[in-house]
Design a protein around this motif. Structure first.
Motif, PDB file in Angstrom:
ATOM      1  N   THR A  89      34.236  35.398  38.921  1.00 59.52           N
ATOM      2  CA  THR A  89      35.511  34.830  38.484  1.00 59.52           C
ATOM      3  C   THR A  89      35.554  33.373  38.914  1.00 59.52           C
ATOM      4  OG1 THR A  89      36.593  36.975  38.698  1.00 59.52           O
ATOM      5  CG2 THR A  89      38.016  35.039  38.614  1.00 59.52           C
ATOM      6  N   LYS A  90      35.851  32.505  37.950  1.00 58.07           N
ATOM      7  CA  LYS A  90      35.933  31.077  38.225  1.00 58.07           C
ATOM      8  C   LYS A  90      37.321  30.578  37.844  1.00 58.07           C
ATOM      9  CE  LYS A  90      31.123  29.791  37.772  1.00 58.07           C
ATOM     10  NZ  LYS A  90      30.337  28.598  37.562  1.00 58.07           N
ATOM     11  N   ARG A  91      37.828  29.640  38.614  1.00 56.41           N
ATOM     12  CA  ARG A  91      39.118  29.025  38.325  1.00 56.41           C
ATOM     13  C   ARG A  91      38.925  27.781  37.476  1.00 56.41           C
ATOM     14  NH1 ARG A  91      43.421  30.155  42.584  1.00 56.41           N
ATOM     15  NH2 ARG A  91      42.523  31.893  43.708  1.00 56.41           N
ATOM     16  N   PRO A 124      42.688  46.227  40.078  1.00 60.66           N
ATOM     17  CA  PRO A 124      42.944  44.832  40.391  1.00 60.66           C
ATOM     18  C   PRO A 124      41.695  43.990  40.208  1.00 60.66           C
ATOM     19  CG  PRO A 124      43.449  46.259  42.275  1.00 60.66           C
ATOM     20  CD  PRO A 124      42.936  47.113  41.170  1.00 60.66           C
ATOM     21  N   THR A 125      41.883  42.767  39.884  1.00 60.49           N
ATOM     22  CA  THR A 125      40.789  41.846  39.652  1.00 60.49           C
ATOM     23  C   THR A 125      40.566  40.994  40.891  1.00 60.49           C
ATOM     24  OG1 THR A 125      41.562  41.704  37.384  1.00 60.49           O
ATOM     25  CG2 THR A 125      39.913  40.132  38.061  1.00 60.49           C
ATOM     26  N   GLY A 126      39.331  40.986  41.378  1.00 59.49           N
ATOM     27  CA  GLY A 126      39.008  40.168  42.536  1.00 59.49           C
ATOM     28  C   GLY A 126      38.496  38.808  42.121  1.00 59.49           C
ATOM     29  N   LEU A 127      38.463  37.907  43.076  1.00 56.70           N
ATOM     30  CA  LEU A 127      37.945  36.573  42.816  1.00 56.70           C
ATOM     31  C   LEU A 127      36.476  36.460  43.182  1.00 56.70           C
ATOM     32  CD1 LEU A 127      40.883  34.377  44.102  1.00 56.70           C
ATOM     33  CD2 LEU A 127      40.315  34.979  41.761  1.00 56.70           C
ATOM     34  N   ARG A 128      35.944  37.507  43.791  1.00 55.24           N
ATOM     35  CA  ARG A 128      34.562  37.471  44.250  1.00 55.24           C
ATOM     36  C   ARG A 128      33.653  38.056  43.173  1.00 55.24           C
ATOM     37  NH1 ARG A 128      33.734  41.044  49.296  1.00 55.24           N
ATOM     38  NH2 ARG A 128      34.437  42.423  47.684  1.00 55.24           N
ATOM     39  N   GLY A 129      32.470  37.510  43.017  1.00 56.73           N
ATOM     40  CA  GLY A 129      31.523  38.016  42.035  1.00 56.73           C
ATOM     41  C   GLY A 129      30.511  38.942  42.661  1.00 56.73           C
ATOM     42  N   ASP A 130      29.956  39.827  41.852  1.00 56.11           N
ATOM     43  CA  ASP A 130      28.860  40.680  42.281  1.00 56.11           C
ATOM     44  C   ASP A 130      27.565  39.924  42.019  1.00 56.11           C
ATOM     45  OD1 ASP A 130      30.762  42.705  42.612  1.00 56.11           O
ATOM     46  OD2 ASP A 130      30.536  43.323  40.521  1.00 56.11           O
ATOM     47  N   ASN A 131      26.649  39.927  42.960  1.00 56.75           N
ATOM     48  CA  ASN A 131      25.355  39.268  42.782  1.00 56.75           C
ATOM     49  C   ASN A 131      25.532  37.817  42.345  1.00 56.75           C
ATOM     50  OD1 ASN A 131      24.077  41.793  43.268  1.00 56.75           O
ATOM     51  ND2 ASN A 131      24.395  42.331  41.125  1.00 56.75           N
ATOM     52  N   TYR A 132      26.452  37.107  42.965  1.00 56.92           N
ATOM     53  CA  TYR A 132      26.794  35.747  42.547  1.00 56.92           C
ATOM     54  C   TYR A 132      25.582  34.835  42.467  1.00 56.92           C
ATOM     55  CZ  TYR A 132      29.159  31.280  42.242  1.00 56.92           C
ATOM     56  OH  TYR A 132      29.568  30.041  41.837  1.00 56.92           O
ATOM     57  N   PRO A 171      34.765  21.392  30.427  1.00 53.21           N
ATOM     58  CA  PRO A 171      35.161  20.539  31.550  1.00 53.21           C
ATOM     59  C   PRO A 171      36.232  21.238  32.389  1.00 53.21           C
ATOM     60  CG  PRO A 171      36.326  19.832  29.586  1.00 53.21           C
ATOM     61  CD  PRO A 171      35.418  20.968  29.176  1.00 53.21           C
ATOM     62  N   ASN A 172      36.378  20.802  33.574  1.00 52.03           N
ATOM     63  CA  ASN A 172      37.395  21.356  34.458  1.00 52.03           C
ATOM     64  C   ASN A 172      37.986  20.209  35.270  1.00 52.03           C
ATOM     65  OD1 ASN A 172      39.050  23.069  35.828  1.00 52.03           O
ATOM     66  ND2 ASN A 172      37.430  24.048  37.005  1.00 52.03           N
TER      67      ASN A 172
END
Length: 85
Positions: A78-80, A1-9, A18-19
């Motif tokens: 992971t960025k939205r 599964p893919t998490g939304l949290r990053g390692d060593n963010y 742009p977003n």
């Protein structure tokens, strides 16, 4: 599964803009990066690699919220982002 949290963010320096995006979304980081694009349900749509700067066309994606999982030598985050026309 893919998490939304990053390692060593705090050590990962990534710009994504742009977003929201209408045609393309751009990525900027130091060095090589691997990007995977996911839809809101977590289904992997595509992936690509770039060095320092990269772009991804969102022209064929329906409006909505997506996730970009970006892996660098310093870790993964992971960025939205939204597609809005």
């Amino acid at each position: 599964p893919t998490g939304l949290r990053g390692d060593n963010y705090s050590e990962i320096n990534i710009s994504m803009y742009p977003n929201p995006a209408a045609n393309r979304i751009f990525f900027r980081t130091e060095g090589m990066a691997e990007v995977e694009i996911y839809d809101g349900s977590g289904n992997r749509l595509s992936g690509f690699q770039f060095s320092n700067t990269g772009a991804y066309s969102v022209e064929n994606l329906p409006e909505g919220v997506y996730m970009a999982r970006i892996k660098t030598a310093n870790g993964t985050v992971t960025k939205r982002f939204a597609v809005n026309r």
